[in-house]
Write a protein that holds these residues in place. Structure first.
Motif, PDB file in Angstrom:
ATOM      1  N   LEU A 139       0.809  -1.222   0.000  1.00 45.92           N
ATOM      2  CA  LEU A 139       0.000   0.000   0.000  1.00 45.92           C
ATOM      3  C   LEU A 139       0.838   1.266   0.000  1.00 45.92           C
ATOM      4  O   LEU A 139       0.376   2.321  -0.435  1.00 45.92           O
ATOM      5  CB  LEU A 139      -0.943   0.002   1.214  1.00 45.92           C
ATOM      6  N   SER A 155      -7.851   3.129  -3.406  1.00 42.10           N
ATOM      7  CA  SER A 155      -7.550   3.122  -1.973  1.00 42.10           C
ATOM      8  C   SER A 155      -8.750   2.508  -1.257  1.00 42.10           C
ATOM      9  O   SER A 155      -9.305   1.507  -1.739  1.00 42.10           O
ATOM     10  CB  SER A 155      -7.264   4.549  -1.519  1.00 42.10           C
ATOM     11  N   ALA A 181      -9.676   5.586   4.931  1.00 38.52           N
ATOM     12  CA  ALA A 181      -8.211   5.730   4.862  1.00 38.52           C
ATOM     13  C   ALA A 181      -7.698   6.803   5.829  1.00 38.52           C
ATOM     14  O   ALA A 181      -6.541   6.753   6.245  1.00 38.52           O
ATOM     15  CB  ALA A 181      -7.776   6.061   3.435  1.00 38.52           C
ATOM     16  N   ARG A 214      -2.567   2.795   3.738  1.00 36.74           N
ATOM     17  CA  ARG A 214      -3.387   3.264   2.603  1.00 36.74           C
ATOM     18  C   ARG A 214      -3.195   4.762   2.435  1.00 36.74           C
ATOM     19  O   ARG A 214      -2.991   5.253   1.327  1.00 36.74           O
ATOM     20  CB  ARG A 214      -4.876   3.038   2.886  1.00 36.74           C
ATOM     21  N   GLU A 233      -1.647   7.021  -0.614  1.00 34.70           N
ATOM     22  CA  GLU A 233      -2.373   8.138  -1.241  1.00 34.70           C
ATOM     23  C   GLU A 233      -1.504   9.391  -1.246  1.00 34.70           C
ATOM     24  O   GLU A 233      -1.397  10.094  -2.256  1.00 34.70           O
ATOM     25  CB  GLU A 233      -3.651   8.457  -0.454  1.00 34.70           C
ATOM     26  N   VAL A 273      -7.576   9.622  -6.802  1.00 35.48           N
ATOM     27  CA  VAL A 273      -7.633   8.631  -5.720  1.00 35.48           C
ATOM     28  C   VAL A 273      -9.090   8.235  -5.503  1.00 35.48           C
ATOM     29  O   VAL A 273      -9.934   9.076  -5.188  1.00 35.48           O
ATOM     30  CB  VAL A 273      -7.027   9.181  -4.409  1.00 35.48           C
ATOM     31  N   ARG A 307     -11.709   5.928  -3.392  1.00 33.81           N
ATOM     32  CA  ARG A 307     -11.844   5.190  -2.128  1.00 33.81           C
ATOM     33  C   ARG A 307     -13.167   4.427  -2.112  1.00 33.81           C
ATOM     34  O   ARG A 307     -14.204   4.993  -1.701  1.00 33.81           O
ATOM     35  CB  ARG A 307     -11.828   6.156  -0.951  1.00 33.81           C
TER      36      ARG A 307
END
Ligand SMILES: NC(=O)c1ccc[n+]([C@@H]2O[C@H](COP(=O)([O-])OP(=O)(O)OC[C@H]3O[C@@H](n4cnc5c(N)ncnc54)[C@H](OP(=O)(O)O)[C@@H]3O)[C@@H](O)[C@H]2O)c1
Length: 230
Positions: A90, A114, A118, A135, A139, A151, A153
């Motif tokens: 990660l 992700s 996070a 995570r 990012e 990104v 999620r």
């Protein structure tokens, strides 16, 4: 796109939808994963498989050279220590891929899958090798890279539409929900072709209702993380 799109984790359950969508758009597609056996079993004809491990930078070089875009969707291990701890894929894995993809001065658009929560370091999921902390570190490595990025999620991934047909994009890492793998893949794909998806971080869920009509509108409604990157 002018050059190949690399899907890291493209033999996985979300990754396979992304690969399929790219091939339908007649893109040149490279897939990175560790298992050639899995690739033979799962990969659509037309995609080129490159066996590599994101934890081992020396395996990555050629697979990422000269690409137009990268999608990163690697499932982490959950051990507390050793090579299968979340940090290795990660955070280190993301850094290794960014380095390999930019080694020749290239500046691909990078879409990182992700996960929800996070930013919630106190969440019970963080007990698994500090999964959420790593995570977020991955990012941040991407956001600070200076590359065009997105990104994504996802909430809890599911393989059906039981959480609803409508996609909801959120920001601020609040709330919870489920999302179909197919919709996460579509969000990643659309991000590659939608300028408004660059420089944003968002959560994605399903809810009851009809699908929204336009991804560019949905992305256009999101706030940039920082000053937009070209
Ligand atoms: N499960 C959830 O509810 C949830 C929620 C939010 C986000 N996510 C994230 O969403 C993403 C996609 O999930 P998914 O269900 O599609 O995962 P998946 O089916 O387990 O696929 C994971 C992919 O990552 C590859 N991979 C794993 N370790 C690797 C390594 N060290 N180097 C290179 N490739 C590696 C796997 O191939 P090989 O095994 O052959 O290497 C496979 O292609 C993952 O990042 C996952 O953590 C999951």
């Amino acid at each position: 796109m002018d050059n190949p799109v690399v899907v890291v984790g493209g033999t996985g359950r979300v990754g396979r939808f992304i690969v399929q969508g790219l091939l339908e758009r007649r893109e040149s597609v490279r897939v990175i994963g560790r298992s050639a056996h899995r690739a033979r079993r799962e990969l659509a004809p037309g995609a080129v498989f490159r066996q590599a491990d994101v934890r081992a930078p020396q395996t990555l070089g050629g697979a990422l050279a000269g690409c137009s875009a990268v999608v990163y969707g690697v499932e982490p291990g959950t051990e507390q220590s050793g090579p299968d701890r979340p940090e290795t894929t990660l955070c280190h894995g993301v850094r290794n891929v960014l380095k390999a993809a930019t080694a020749d001065g290239n500046r691909p658009h990078v879409v990182l899958i992700s996960q929800l929560h996070a930013t919630h370091q106190g969440h019970p999921l963080n007990a698994y090798g500090r999964l959420l902390s790593w995570r977020f570190a991955g990012e941040e490595a991407l956001r600070e890279s200076g590359l065009p990025y997105t990104v994504v999620r996802p909430g809890w991934l599911i393989d059906d539409r039981s959480a609803g047909h409508r996609v909801r994009l959120h920001q601020g890492d609040q709330g919870t929900g489920q999302v179909a793998r197919r919709d996460v893949a579509e969000a990643c794909l659309q991000a590659l072709y939608t300028p408004a998806a660059r420089g944003v971080t968002f959560e994605i869920f399903n809810e009851p209702g009809v699908p929204f009509p336009s991804w560019s509108e949905a992305y256009g409604s999101l706030a940039w993380d920082r000053t937009p990157v070209a």
